[in-house]
Write a protein that holds these residues in place. Sequence first.
Motif, PDB file in Angstrom:
ATOM      1  N   ARG A 180      16.727 -47.516  41.671  1.00 53.44           N
ATOM      2  CA  ARG A 180      16.417 -48.800  42.301  1.00 53.44           C
ATOM      3  C   ARG A 180      15.027 -48.804  42.921  1.00 53.44           C
ATOM      4  O   ARG A 180      14.298 -49.807  42.858  1.00 53.44           O
ATOM      5  CB  ARG A 180      17.478 -49.126  43.347  1.00 53.44           C
ATOM      6  CG  ARG A 180      18.807 -49.572  42.756  1.00 53.44           C
ATOM      7  CD  ARG A 180      19.718 -50.151  43.821  1.00 53.44           C
ATOM      8  NE  ARG A 180      20.147 -49.139  44.779  1.00 53.44           N
ATOM      9  CZ  ARG A 180      21.242 -48.413  44.643  1.00 53.44           C
ATOM     10  NH1 ARG A 180      22.022 -48.575  43.589  1.00 53.44           N
ATOM     11  NH2 ARG A 180      21.584 -47.533  45.567  1.00 53.44           N
ATOM     12  N   ARG A 181      14.661 -47.689  43.529  1.00 55.15           N
ATOM     13  CA  ARG A 181      13.305 -47.602  44.082  1.00 55.15           C
ATOM     14  C   ARG A 181      12.257 -47.697  42.989  1.00 55.15           C
ATOM     15  O   ARG A 181      11.221 -48.368  43.149  1.00 55.15           O
ATOM     16  CB  ARG A 181      13.150 -46.289  44.853  1.00 55.15           C
ATOM     17  CG  ARG A 181      13.931 -46.248  46.172  1.00 55.15           C
ATOM     18  CD  ARG A 181      13.683 -44.949  46.902  1.00 55.15           C
ATOM     19  NE  ARG A 181      14.341 -44.941  48.208  1.00 55.15           N
ATOM     20  CZ  ARG A 181      14.308 -43.905  49.058  1.00 55.15           C
ATOM     21  NH1 ARG A 181      13.651 -42.797  48.713  1.00 55.15           N
ATOM     22  NH2 ARG A 181      14.909 -43.983  50.225  1.00 55.15           N
ATOM     23  N   ARG A 189      21.107 -43.413  41.202  1.00 55.16           N
ATOM     24  CA  ARG A 189      21.008 -44.878  41.275  1.00 55.16           C
ATOM     25  C   ARG A 189      20.032 -45.310  42.362  1.00 55.16           C
ATOM     26  O   ARG A 189      19.291 -46.281  42.194  1.00 55.16           O
ATOM     27  CB  ARG A 189      22.393 -45.474  41.521  1.00 55.16           C
ATOM     28  CG  ARG A 189      23.334 -45.328  40.330  1.00 55.16           C
ATOM     29  CD  ARG A 189      24.612 -46.118  40.530  1.00 55.16           C
ATOM     30  NE  ARG A 189      25.435 -46.084  39.330  1.00 55.16           N
ATOM     31  CZ  ARG A 189      26.520 -45.336  39.184  1.00 55.16           C
ATOM     32  NH1 ARG A 189      26.920 -44.558  40.192  1.00 55.16           N
ATOM     33  NH2 ARG A 189      27.205 -45.356  38.063  1.00 55.16           N
ATOM     34  N   ARG A 190      20.044 -44.607  43.487  1.00 57.06           N
ATOM     35  CA  ARG A 190      19.117 -44.949  44.563  1.00 57.06           C
ATOM     36  C   ARG A 190      17.671 -44.754  44.117  1.00 57.06           C
ATOM     37  O   ARG A 190      16.813 -45.610  44.339  1.00 57.06           O
ATOM     38  CB  ARG A 190      19.418 -44.078  45.787  1.00 57.06           C
ATOM     39  CG  ARG A 190      18.529 -44.387  46.987  1.00 57.06           C
ATOM     40  CD  ARG A 190      18.791 -43.400  48.097  1.00 57.06           C
ATOM     41  NE  ARG A 190      17.966 -43.659  49.261  1.00 57.06           N
ATOM     42  CZ  ARG A 190      17.809 -42.824  50.277  1.00 57.06           C
ATOM     43  NH1 ARG A 190      18.460 -41.666  50.266  1.00 57.06           N
ATOM     44  NH2 ARG A 190      17.037 -43.136  51.305  1.00 57.06           N
ATOM     45  N   GLN A 193      29.635 -46.892  42.428  1.00 60.98           N
ATOM     46  CA  GLN A 193      29.918 -45.842  43.390  1.00 60.98           C
ATOM     47  C   GLN A 193      31.334 -45.954  43.960  1.00 60.98           C
ATOM     48  O   GLN A 193      32.129 -45.008  43.890  1.00 60.98           O
ATOM     49  CB  GLN A 193      28.889 -45.913  44.528  1.00 60.98           C
ATOM     50  CG  GLN A 193      28.771 -44.644  45.335  1.00 60.98           C
ATOM     51  CD  GLN A 193      28.092 -43.526  44.550  1.00 60.98           C
ATOM     52  OE1 GLN A 193      27.308 -43.780  43.656  1.00 60.98           O
ATOM     53  NE2 GLN A 193      28.424 -42.288  44.879  1.00 60.98           N
ATOM     54  N   TRP A 210      24.949 -41.264  43.132  1.00 64.48           N
ATOM     55  CA  TRP A 210      24.358 -42.085  44.197  1.00 64.48           C
ATOM     56  C   TRP A 210      22.861 -41.839  44.299  1.00 64.48           C
ATOM     57  O   TRP A 210      22.061 -42.778  44.420  1.00 64.48           O
ATOM     58  CB  TRP A 210      25.039 -41.776  45.518  1.00 64.48           C
ATOM     59  CG  TRP A 210      24.465 -42.563  46.666  1.00 64.48           C
ATOM     60  CD1 TRP A 210      24.707 -43.859  46.993  1.00 64.48           C
ATOM     61  CD2 TRP A 210      23.526 -42.082  47.640  1.00 64.48           C
ATOM     62  NE1 TRP A 210      23.992 -44.238  48.112  1.00 64.48           N
ATOM     63  CE2 TRP A 210      23.260 -43.150  48.534  1.00 64.48           C
ATOM     64  CE3 TRP A 210      22.900 -40.857  47.857  1.00 64.48           C
ATOM     65  CZ2 TRP A 210      22.378 -43.022  49.602  1.00 64.48           C
ATOM     66  CZ3 TRP A 210      22.016 -40.739  48.927  1.00 64.48           C
ATOM     67  CH2 TRP A 210      21.774 -41.806  49.788  1.00 64.48           C
ATOM     68  N   LEU A 211      22.454 -40.564  44.242  1.00 63.51           N
ATOM     69  CA  LEU A 211      21.030 -40.233  44.307  1.00 63.51           C
ATOM     70  C   LEU A 211      20.284 -40.790  43.100  1.00 63.51           C
ATOM     71  O   LEU A 211      19.161 -41.321  43.229  1.00 63.51           O
ATOM     72  CB  LEU A 211      20.853 -38.717  44.389  1.00 63.51           C
ATOM     73  CG  LEU A 211      21.294 -38.056  45.705  1.00 63.51           C
ATOM     74  CD1 LEU A 211      21.214 -36.536  45.583  1.00 63.51           C
ATOM     75  CD2 LEU A 211      20.426 -38.545  46.864  1.00 63.51           C
ATOM     76  N   GLU A 261      19.282 -49.025  35.827  1.00 66.57           N
ATOM     77  CA  GLU A 261      20.729 -49.035  35.627  1.00 66.57           C
ATOM     78  C   GLU A 261      21.061 -49.152  34.145  1.00 66.57           C
ATOM     79  O   GLU A 261      22.012 -48.532  33.654  1.00 66.57           O
ATOM     80  CB  GLU A 261      21.347 -50.196  36.404  1.00 66.57           C
ATOM     81  CG  GLU A 261      22.842 -50.092  36.603  1.00 66.57           C
ATOM     82  CD  GLU A 261      23.233 -49.053  37.627  1.00 66.57           C
ATOM     83  OE1 GLU A 261      24.385 -48.594  37.586  1.00 66.57           O
ATOM     84  OE2 GLU A 261      22.386 -48.688  38.458  1.00 66.57           O
TER      85      GLU A 261
END
Length: 395
Positions: free
Chosen positions: A183-184, A179-180, A136, A176-177, A22
């Motif tokens: 995070r992973r 950030r997702r 988001q 969204w993709l 982030e």
Amino acid sequence: MAVPSRGRGVAGWSGPGEGPSEHALAWATRGFTVALRCGGVAAAIVAAAVDDGTGISRTWQLAVFGGLVVWAGLFSVTVARRGLTLPLVAGDTAAVSLALLAQPRLVPVSAVVDETTWAIMLAGTAVYVALLAAGQVTGLLLASAVIAAYMTGVPAETSQVRSLIVQAVGVSAIMWLLRRGGRRADVIVADRDRERRQAMVEAARRADERTYRSQVHDSVLSTLTMVASGAVPADSPGLRKDARRALRVMERFSGDALDGDGAPVDLSERLRGLIADQSTRVRVDLVLARGGDAGGIEVPEAVAVAITDAAAEALRNVARHSGASRAWVRAEQDDGSVTVTVLDGGRGFEPARVPAARHGIRYSIVERMAVAGGRATVTSRPGAGTGITLRWPRG
């Protein structure tokens, strides 16, 4: 001057749960959002200048575009100094929305019908800025406010509203993709770092054991061998000296010390001594809270050494790099855990951009605490000071 609370002035907008991905994403979008805002305003001014001006007020155009130019400059300076904050992004949405509501005085109806209006470009940049910079849900709400303002102010029916909606949905999905996936990646990196720290702790423990065995062999066993063989008289000064050295080795490398326990010591006294030894270039204030003023803060000897040495390195960094004339060391004990925080109000820095060759924070603070069974976190931001938190045991 009041003593700052822990983390004051150095926390990021996205909150304590924000991961490295982030941070990287926020840093990457800074320049892009500034280019969008400044470029959008400049393009709108050029497009308005070439309009025929039928049915609009040039006075209103001059006033609105003047305000947008001032806002674009303020936006750029604030992003450079403080980053993309939520109030700043909300302010951008408000500034553009106000301009869009005034379209009947600014945009010719013919330009709307021909779908060549500059207002759609300005609205598009505000949608992008909101979705790139905000979270988001918040980004979608801000983008919706821009679209609603455009729909309310547009002086004629147009199909370009659909393009704004498509932009908002598309950019929101992409963010969204991103950030997702970030995070992973953060989880994978955190697991890898946890394994590396555990391996480092085990390596340090084995190194201590090897040092213990070698010093026992060189001092304790050799002294006992001399006594048993009678090679040296019992009242020999040299034998007494060797025996004292062997006793110090046994005390230093006792079984408890190797396990990280040992007799507890007063950490608050160690910190007072540390501050007394600091250079006079920086004034350091010690604050003891919840356990520090009453019975002291008791920790094992090895832990006290690790925390004191890490705090000393942090204070040396304050004197060398921060440009601050004052720093604070706050120590507290709560439910069996000890937290020591070193704060300064200096120039700050970006922790993620520290070169790998710089070992001060990584080895002298972070890994030193890891070896002692604790952890260290560094929070900083350019222009907002630095906070280094040392916690034991690892929480």
